[in-house]
Design a protein around this motif. Sequence first.
Motif, PDB file in Angstrom:
ATOM      1  N   SER A  21      25.140  91.737  30.172  1.00 38.26           N
ATOM      2  CA  SER A  21      24.392  90.490  30.272  1.00 38.26           C
ATOM      3  C   SER A  21      23.096  90.628  31.064  1.00 38.26           C
ATOM      4  O   SER A  21      22.452  89.645  31.357  1.00 38.26           O
ATOM      5  N   HIS A  22      22.681  91.846  31.427  1.00 38.71           N
ATOM      6  CA  HIS A  22      21.381  92.011  32.069  1.00 38.71           C
ATOM      7  C   HIS A  22      20.406  92.752  31.157  1.00 38.71           C
ATOM      8  O   HIS A  22      19.296  93.063  31.560  1.00 38.71           O
ATOM      9  N   LEU A  54      23.136  89.501  24.073  1.00 40.10           N
ATOM     10  CA  LEU A  54      23.781  89.478  25.373  1.00 40.10           C
ATOM     11  C   LEU A  54      25.190  88.913  25.335  1.00 40.10           C
ATOM     12  O   LEU A  54      25.414  87.794  24.880  1.00 40.10           O
ATOM     13  N   GLY A  55      26.141  89.696  25.812  1.00 39.99           N
ATOM     14  CA  GLY A  55      27.509  89.245  25.904  1.00 39.99           C
ATOM     15  C   GLY A  55      28.235  89.135  24.583  1.00 39.99           C
ATOM     16  O   GLY A  55      29.394  88.725  24.540  1.00 39.99           O
ATOM     17  N   CYS A 315      22.286  80.029  30.009  1.00 39.27           N
ATOM     18  CA  CYS A 315      21.712  81.226  29.419  1.00 39.27           C
ATOM     19  C   CYS A 315      22.560  82.419  29.812  1.00 39.27           C
ATOM     20  O   CYS A 315      23.102  82.496  30.915  1.00 39.27           O
ATOM     21  N   HIS A 316      22.676  83.383  28.889  1.00 36.43           N
ATOM     22  CA  HIS A 316      23.512  84.549  29.151  1.00 36.43           C
ATOM     23  C   HIS A 316      22.754  85.659  29.872  1.00 36.43           C
ATOM     24  O   HIS A 316      23.352  86.660  30.266  1.00 36.43           O
ATOM     25  N   LEU A 317      21.444  85.528  30.022  1.00 36.57           N
ATOM     26  CA  LEU A 317      20.695  86.461  30.871  1.00 36.57           C
ATOM     27  C   LEU A 317      20.959  86.081  32.325  1.00 36.57           C
ATOM     28  O   LEU A 317      20.675  84.959  32.736  1.00 36.57           O
ATOM     29  N   GLU A 318      21.474  87.013  33.100  1.00 37.91           N
ATOM     30  CA  GLU A 318      21.898  86.673  34.450  1.00 37.91           C
ATOM     31  C   GLU A 318      20.755  86.137  35.306  1.00 37.91           C
ATOM     32  O   GLU A 318      20.934  85.186  36.066  1.00 37.91           O
ATOM     33  N   CYS A 319      19.572  86.744  35.183  1.00 38.32           N
ATOM     34  CA  CYS A 319      18.459  86.261  36.010  1.00 38.32           C
ATOM     35  C   CYS A 319      18.059  84.848  35.596  1.00 38.32           C
ATOM     36  O   CYS A 319      17.758  84.007  36.444  1.00 38.32           O
ATOM     37  N   MET A 325      18.515  78.078  34.414  1.00 39.10           N
ATOM     38  CA  MET A 325      18.539  77.739  32.987  1.00 39.10           C
ATOM     39  C   MET A 325      19.969  77.407  32.563  1.00 39.10           C
ATOM     40  O   MET A 325      20.654  78.202  31.928  1.00 39.10           O
ATOM     41  N   GLU A 326      20.415  76.217  32.912  1.00 35.15           N
ATOM     42  CA  GLU A 326      21.793  75.823  32.666  1.00 35.15           C
ATOM     43  C   GLU A 326      21.926  74.326  32.871  1.00 35.15           C
ATOM     44  O   GLU A 326      21.055  73.680  33.457  1.00 35.15           O
ATOM     45  N   THR A 327      23.018  73.784  32.406  1.00 37.09           N
ATOM     46  CA  THR A 327      23.366  72.395  32.682  1.00 37.09           C
ATOM     47  C   THR A 327      24.860  72.243  32.484  1.00 37.09           C
ATOM     48  O   THR A 327      25.561  73.201  32.137  1.00 37.09           O
ATOM     49  N   VAL A 328      25.368  71.053  32.722  1.00 33.45           N
ATOM     50  CA  VAL A 328      26.797  70.767  32.625  1.00 33.45           C
ATOM     51  C   VAL A 328      27.010  69.555  31.731  1.00 33.45           C
ATOM     52  O   VAL A 328      26.248  68.579  31.798  1.00 33.45           O
TER      53      VAL A 328
END
Length: 351
Positions: A21-22, A54-55, A315-319, A325-328
């Motif tokens: 994932s990096h 990624l992933g 996002c699946h990029l760890e950085c 870059m996410e939400t719930v």
Amino acid sequence: MDLVIVPSEWPQPLRRTGTPSHQGSQVTSDESHSLLLMLLLLMPLTRDYICISLGQTMDVLLHANQEPNHYYLATRAYLSGVGVAFDNTTTTARVEYNGNYTPPSSPSLPYLPDFNDTRAAFDFITSLRGLLESYPQQVPTNITTQIVTTVSINTLPCPNGRTCHGPNGTIFSTSMNNISFVTPDIDILKAYYYHINGVFKTGFPRFPPIIFNFIGDFLPLTLNISKQGTRVNVLNYGATVEIVFKGQTDRPSYASPWVRFPCCWIWVWQFQPKQGPMNFNLVDPPYLNTVIMPNNGWAAIRFVATNPGVWFMHCHLECHQTWGMETVFIVKNEKYSNEKLPPPPSDMPPC
């Protein structure tokens, strides 16, 4: 790595493969052999190359129907971002047939698209088709909740006492609809279940804060600096949801971060902006739990919210994920017991 292959009239299992994932996406091909892609809930697909990101994990069958010899299986990066440092080497494995023959000193490398060949990557992604008989229900067409979100790389002011290497001394951030997600100290699931106030706010925006040229190469100046917050999107049980993602950045970026939505499997469309929803494949779109977001590209997903609870989309990029870059999504309870979020187990260990 050497793979010993016995000639066969039937495809043989080759490998199960994934990318860490990096790293960015990768393109894999085998000289002279076709690759039969086998993915859960997808139609089998025969290609000269696969594009994996990624992933992601893919099961690939290789049809050992060539002249006995040695052949290369090769993989290299796909990356369309400009000015991004990456490993541009090609990694290989040997496919070796059993039998009496004189192998070459060095097999020929198979054809691989250029590292920035977006058309080749897009062609592979859009060739995926769903397995109709595996669908749990028909593709949603009566959309009750629609969300359009930009997926951007932004900046934030440099914290006091730190040296930051972003543009003009800023620190990099990422956002969805210009909100960089801040992970709270208390788990959102715990806060939601026990009604703990002050942990998160509802009202994640369902449209970008301003209208601008979404297919342009630059963000408006007012969006260069993102806002920070712990915003969630609350969905009614049974809602049919469509989310349109627009990968928007004016800075070097990996070509294909992945957005992952573990609450359920999703129907996925990759499209060009001038095509739009009117040309979505509503017959057999791929049915996945991840969607690739090319740099400055578009993607859409649809799903039915029938799994109550708290679900993390990221996002699946760890950085990118650590930058915000996410939400719930919170899917509300319904009437019956099998439509409600169950209580935590009695032996659940504390964090």
